[in-house]
Design an enzyme around this catalytic site. Sequence first.
Site, short mmCIF file in Angstrom:
data_model
loop_
_atom_site.label_atom_id
_atom_site.label_comp_id
_atom_site.label_asym_id
_atom_site.label_seq_id
_atom_site.Cartn_x
_atom_site.Cartn_y
_atom_site.Cartn_z
N SER A 10 0.80 -1.22 0.00
CA SER A 10 0.00 0.00 0.00
C SER A 10 0.84 1.27 0.00
CB SER A 10 -0.97 0.02 1.18
OG SER A 10 -0.28 0.21 2.40
N LYS A 48 0.45 4.58 6.84
CA LYS A 48 -0.11 5.42 5.78
C LYS A 48 0.46 6.82 5.90
CE LYS A 48 -3.10 2.17 4.68
NZ LYS A 48 -2.67 1.21 3.74
#
Length: 149
Positions: A10, A48
């Site tokens: 990701s 993230k």
Amino acid sequence: MRLVRVAGDSMSPSYRSADLLLTRSVGPAGVRRGDVTVFRHGGLRLIKRVVGMPADLVELQAGRLFVNGEPVDGSPRSRGAYTQTWLVPGGSYFMAGDNASVSDDSRVWDQPFVAADSIETVVARRLLWPRHLRGFTPGRRTAAVDRVA
């Protein structure tokens, strides 16, 4: 300082699966836009990038993110495309993975915001390891390494 190991793609190409990262405590200054953080969300520990800060207007249009009207990736707006918007509440952040096509992040979560107190650490740097050792985790040190998606 704390070590974490990336699991998943990701954050690619910035960080790849099996990369070992050195992180630091959030501290009194908190986090800034663009920081890569390790945090808890929905019972999982994730990694993230901070895209939206408190009071920011985040828009998703044709797969592209805009914050306060400015494109995150430099891409122009698409005329006539559906736009989804979020106003980031105080004490919260909007998070996104660098690899939007595979990232499970604020763009798709039912509860899109991450509370400031859920953020554990900020990535300080990636540790460089020889390629042949990337999948190797020393037996005695596994407790000091977290796997984050």
